[in-house]
Design a protein around this motif. Structure first.
Motif, PDB file in Angstrom:
ATOM      1  N   ALA A 101      44.727  28.660  51.211  1.00 23.46           N
ATOM      2  CA  ALA A 101      44.471  27.986  52.485  1.00 23.46           C
ATOM      3  C   ALA A 101      45.700  27.222  52.960  1.00 23.46           C
ATOM      4  CB  ALA A 101      43.283  27.036  52.341  1.00 23.46           C
ATOM      5  N   VAL A 102      46.323  26.483  52.052  1.00 23.35           N
ATOM      6  CA  VAL A 102      47.499  25.690  52.434  1.00 23.35           C
ATOM      7  C   VAL A 102      48.687  26.602  52.743  1.00 23.35           C
ATOM      8  CG1 VAL A 102      49.201  24.014  51.606  1.00 23.35           C
ATOM      9  CG2 VAL A 102      46.763  23.623  51.186  1.00 23.35           C
ATOM     10  N   ALA A 103      48.910  27.598  51.890  1.00 17.42           N
ATOM     11  CA  ALA A 103      50.035  28.517  52.116  1.00 17.42           C
ATOM     12  C   ALA A 103      49.880  29.260  53.432  1.00 17.42           C
ATOM     13  CB  ALA A 103      50.142  29.508  50.959  1.00 17.42           C
ATOM     14  N   GLY A 104      48.632  29.586  53.791  1.00 13.56           N
ATOM     15  CA  GLY A 104      48.388  30.331  55.030  1.00 13.56           C
ATOM     16  C   GLY A 104      48.136  29.450  56.238  1.00 13.56           C
ATOM     17  N   GLY A 105      48.201  28.115  56.057  1.00 18.38           N
ATOM     18  CA  GLY A 105      47.976  27.203  57.174  1.00 18.38           C
ATOM     19  C   GLY A 105      46.549  27.237  57.695  1.00 18.38           C
ATOM     20  N   ASP A 106      45.588  27.577  56.822  1.00 17.30           N
ATOM     21  CA  ASP A 106      44.192  27.738  57.227  1.00 17.30           C
ATOM     22  C   ASP A 106      43.450  26.410  57.132  1.00 17.30           C
ATOM     23  OD1 ASP A 106      41.624  28.509  57.738  1.00 17.30           O
ATOM     24  OD2 ASP A 106      41.560  30.128  56.261  1.00 17.30           O
ATOM     25  N   LYS A 107      43.574  25.585  58.176  1.00 12.74           N
ATOM     26  CA  LYS A 107      42.925  24.268  58.141  1.00 12.74           C
ATOM     27  C   LYS A 107      41.405  24.392  58.204  1.00 12.74           C
ATOM     28  CE  LYS A 107      42.902  23.094  63.063  1.00 12.74           C
ATOM     29  NZ  LYS A 107      43.315  22.148  64.090  1.00 12.74           N
ATOM     30  N   MET A 109      39.480  26.304  56.509  1.00 16.03           N
ATOM     31  CA  MET A 109      38.937  26.340  55.150  1.00 16.03           C
ATOM     32  C   MET A 109      38.835  24.941  54.569  1.00 16.03           C
ATOM     33  SD  MET A 109      40.394  29.629  53.042  1.00 16.03           S
ATOM     34  CE  MET A 109      39.421  29.306  51.568  1.00 16.03           C
ATOM     35  N   VAL A 110      39.849  24.116  54.856  1.00 14.78           N
ATOM     36  CA  VAL A 110      39.877  22.763  54.307  1.00 14.78           C
ATOM     37  C   VAL A 110      38.798  21.895  54.940  1.00 14.78           C
ATOM     38  CG1 VAL A 110      41.346  20.750  53.843  1.00 14.78           C
ATOM     39  CG2 VAL A 110      42.356  23.029  53.881  1.00 14.78           C
ATOM     40  N   THR A 111      38.464  22.143  56.200  1.00 11.17           N
ATOM     41  CA  THR A 111      37.443  21.327  56.876  1.00 11.17           C
ATOM     42  C   THR A 111      36.037  21.614  56.361  1.00 11.17           C
ATOM     43  OG1 THR A 111      37.221  22.931  58.701  1.00 11.17           O
ATOM     44  CG2 THR A 111      38.739  21.100  59.039  1.00 11.17           C
ATOM     45  N   ARG A 112      35.875  22.607  55.485  1.00 13.73           N
ATOM     46  CA  ARG A 112      34.555  22.866  54.898  1.00 13.73           C
ATOM     47  C   ARG A 112      34.114  21.721  53.996  1.00 13.73           C
ATOM     48  NH1 ARG A 112      35.633  28.516  52.189  1.00 13.73           N
ATOM     49  NH2 ARG A 112      33.927  27.793  50.883  1.00 13.73           N
ATOM     50  N   ALA A 113      35.060  20.912  53.541  1.00 13.46           N
ATOM     51  CA  ALA A 113      34.740  19.790  52.645  1.00 13.46           C
ATOM     52  C   ALA A 113      34.155  18.624  53.437  1.00 13.46           C
ATOM     53  CB  ALA A 113      35.989  19.339  51.906  1.00 13.46           C
ATOM     54  N   ASN A 114      33.176  17.936  52.844  1.00 13.37           N
ATOM     55  CA  ASN A 114      32.587  16.755  53.469  1.00 13.37           C
ATOM     56  C   ASN A 114      33.658  15.689  53.670  1.00 13.37           C
ATOM     57  OD1 ASN A 114      29.974  17.725  53.578  1.00 13.37           O
ATOM     58  ND2 ASN A 114      29.426  16.924  51.564  1.00 13.37           N
ATOM     59  N   GLY A 115      33.670  15.096  54.878  1.00 13.61           N
ATOM     60  CA  GLY A 115      34.598  14.002  55.140  1.00 13.61           C
ATOM     61  C   GLY A 115      35.978  14.440  55.584  1.00 13.61           C
ATOM     62  N   VAL A 116      36.179  15.748  55.776  1.00 15.32           N
ATOM     63  CA  VAL A 116      37.490  16.244  56.211  1.00 15.32           C
ATOM     64  C   VAL A 116      37.369  16.833  57.615  1.00 15.32           C
ATOM     65  CG1 VAL A 116      39.417  17.791  55.726  1.00 15.32           C
ATOM     66  CG2 VAL A 116      38.149  16.761  53.834  1.00 15.32           C
ATOM     67  N   PRO A 118      39.229  18.025  61.458  1.00 19.00           N
ATOM     68  CA  PRO A 118      40.359  18.901  61.802  1.00 19.00           C
ATOM     69  C   PRO A 118      41.723  18.229  61.695  1.00 19.00           C
ATOM     70  CG  PRO A 118      38.600  19.118  63.431  1.00 19.00           C
ATOM     71  CD  PRO A 118      38.219  17.974  62.530  1.00 19.00           C
ATOM     72  N   LYS A 119      41.824  16.953  62.109  1.00 16.01           N
ATOM     73  CA  LYS A 119      43.128  16.268  62.063  1.00 16.01           C
ATOM     74  C   LYS A 119      43.607  16.072  60.626  1.00 16.01           C
ATOM     75  CE  LYS A 119      43.071  13.717  66.424  1.00 16.01           C
ATOM     76  NZ  LYS A 119      43.048  12.379  67.064  1.00 16.01           N
ATOM     77  N   LEU A 120      42.686  15.641  59.752  1.00 16.34           N
ATOM     78  CA  LEU A 120      43.061  15.423  58.353  1.00 16.34           C
ATOM     79  C   LEU A 120      43.391  16.761  57.685  1.00 16.34           C
ATOM     80  CD1 LEU A 120      43.500  13.553  55.988  1.00 16.34           C
ATOM     81  CD2 LEU A 120      41.037  13.639  55.499  1.00 16.34           C
ATOM     82  N   ALA A 121      42.607  17.789  58.000  1.00 13.14           N
ATOM     83  CA  ALA A 121      42.868  19.114  57.426  1.00 13.14           C
ATOM     84  C   ALA A 121      44.245  19.612  57.837  1.00 13.14           C
ATOM     85  CB  ALA A 121      41.790  20.099  57.872  1.00 13.14           C
ATOM     86  N   GLU A 127      51.536  18.850  55.227  1.00 19.92           N
ATOM     87  CA  GLU A 127      52.300  18.097  54.227  1.00 19.92           C
ATOM     88  C   GLU A 127      52.433  18.825  52.893  1.00 19.92           C
ATOM     89  OE1 GLU A 127      51.408  13.973  53.670  1.00 19.92           O
ATOM     90  OE2 GLU A 127      51.111  13.609  55.822  1.00 19.92           O
ATOM     91  N   LEU A 128      51.453  19.670  52.578  1.00 21.37           N
ATOM     92  CA  LEU A 128      51.463  20.316  51.267  1.00 21.37           C
ATOM     93  C   LEU A 128      52.011  21.738  51.268  1.00 21.37           C
ATOM     94  CD1 LEU A 128      48.085  19.052  49.751  1.00 21.37           C
ATOM     95  CD2 LEU A 128      50.361  18.039  49.585  1.00 21.37           C
ATOM     96  N   LYS A 129      52.265  22.261  52.463  1.00 15.25           N
ATOM     97  CA  LYS A 129      52.706  23.664  52.558  1.00 15.25           C
ATOM     98  C   LYS A 129      53.942  23.938  51.710  1.00 15.25           C
ATOM     99  CE  LYS A 129      52.563  27.231  56.037  1.00 15.25           C
ATOM    100  NZ  LYS A 129      52.332  27.534  57.454  1.00 15.25           N
ATOM    101  N   ASP A 130      54.907  23.010  51.736  1.00 18.81           N
ATOM    102  CA  ASP A 130      56.151  23.207  50.985  1.00 18.81           C
ATOM    103  C   ASP A 130      55.995  22.935  49.490  1.00 18.81           C
ATOM    104  OD1 ASP A 130      57.432  23.846  53.336  1.00 18.81           O
ATOM    105  OD2 ASP A 130      58.131  21.798  53.690  1.00 18.81           O
ATOM    106  N   LYS A 131      54.867  22.299  49.121  1.00 16.78           N
ATOM    107  CA  LYS A 131      54.671  21.935  47.715  1.00 16.78           C
ATOM    108  C   LYS A 131      53.802  22.926  46.954  1.00 16.78           C
ATOM    109  CE  LYS A 131      54.960  16.990  48.796  1.00 16.78           C
ATOM    110  NZ  LYS A 131      54.243  15.712  48.769  1.00 16.78           N
ATOM    111  N   VAL A 132      53.189  23.865  47.663  1.00 16.37           N
ATOM    112  CA  VAL A 132      52.262  24.798  47.011  1.00 16.37           C
ATOM    113  C   VAL A 132      52.942  25.608  45.925  1.00 16.37           C
ATOM    114  CG1 VAL A 132      50.799  26.820  47.355  1.00 16.37           C
ATOM    115  CG2 VAL A 132      50.677  24.935  48.937  1.00 16.37           C
ATOM    116  N   GLY A 133      54.223  25.905  46.099  1.00 18.21           N
ATOM    117  CA  GLY A 133      54.936  26.694  45.104  1.00 18.21           C
ATOM    118  C   GLY A 133      55.017  26.015  43.746  1.00 18.21           C
ATOM    119  N   ALA A 134      54.784  24.702  43.720  1.00 15.31           N
ATOM    120  CA  ALA A 134      54.857  23.969  42.453  1.00 15.31           C
ATOM    121  C   ALA A 134      53.671  24.279  41.544  1.00 15.31           C
ATOM    122  CB  ALA A 134      54.916  22.472  42.720  1.00 15.31           C
TER     123      ALA A 134
END
Length: 200
Positions: A101-107, A109-116, A118-121, A127-134
């Motif tokens: 989801a993060v690598a593909g920029g699919d916000k 998918m992230v909004t499926r979580a309670n409390g998340v 569109p803006k937070l997703a 912010e995490l796109k560049d860190k996923v490779g870690a």
């Protein structure tokens, strides 16, 4: 810093579990994905943990895999994402799904979580796109939970003491127990588990 807990499951409810380690009960907040994989009360469990110390509370978070804990650390590095929100995300998305989801920029998918919302997703994805490779995809999609009780728990502890990662130890002991049956001795379990771990 408490990095890992090995003990028996004393209690499990909607958002936390209590792990009995040598007579001390540790209350551990965890994702529903991890909690559902813990097994029966009284069974042996091993969880990776992350401890957060704040002015008003000390909270212990538990994870079934190192990958889930790594993602928790990444998620809580994003402004606006606390421990509860991070667990909500990890309850609906496995580490592998979150990586995609993060690598593909699919916000969405992230909004499926309670409390998340569109803006937070969007912030999480950005912010995490560049860190996923870690975090290697597929490193820990499965939850590492010890086979319940008795010789299996002792065998699991023996493999952990030999330096095996929890996921490897769990898989090897579970496979050995399946081959040998419930009446297997500790010695036989450890020997077969070591052979199986060497082949994997």
């Amino acid at each position: 810093m408490i990095a890992r807990l090995s003990g028996s499951l004393a209690e499990s409810v909607a958002d936390h579990a209590v792990i009995d380690v040598g007579g001390v009960g540790y209350l551990v907040q965890a994702s529903s994905r991890t909690l559902s994989a813990l097994g029966p009360i009284g069974g042996a469990v091993m969880l990776f943990t992350e401890m957060q110390v704040r002015e008003d509370a000390i909270t212990l978070y538990g994870f079934g895999s190192a990958g889930e804990r790594d993602w928790f650390r990444l998620l809580t590095s994003v402004q606006g994402v606390g421990g509860r929100v991070a667990l909500a995300i990890l309850s609906v998305l496995s580490p592998d799904e979150l990586s995609r989801a993060v690598a593909g920029g699919d916000k969405a998918m992230v909004t499926r979580a309670n409390g998340v919302g569109p803006k937070l997703a969007q912030r999480i994805v950005n912010e995490l796109k560049d860190k996923v490779g870690a975090i290697p995809i597929g490193s820990a999609g499965s939850v590492a939970v010890a086979p319940p009780g008795g010789a299996a728990a002792d065998a699991l502890s023996a493999l952990a003491n030999l330096g095996f990662r929890p996921a490897e130890a769990n898989a090897a002991v579970a496979a050995a127990q399946e081959d040998l049956g419930d009446g297997a001795t500790l010695d036989a379990l450890v020997r077969l588990a070591l052979r199986k771990a060497a082949k994997s």
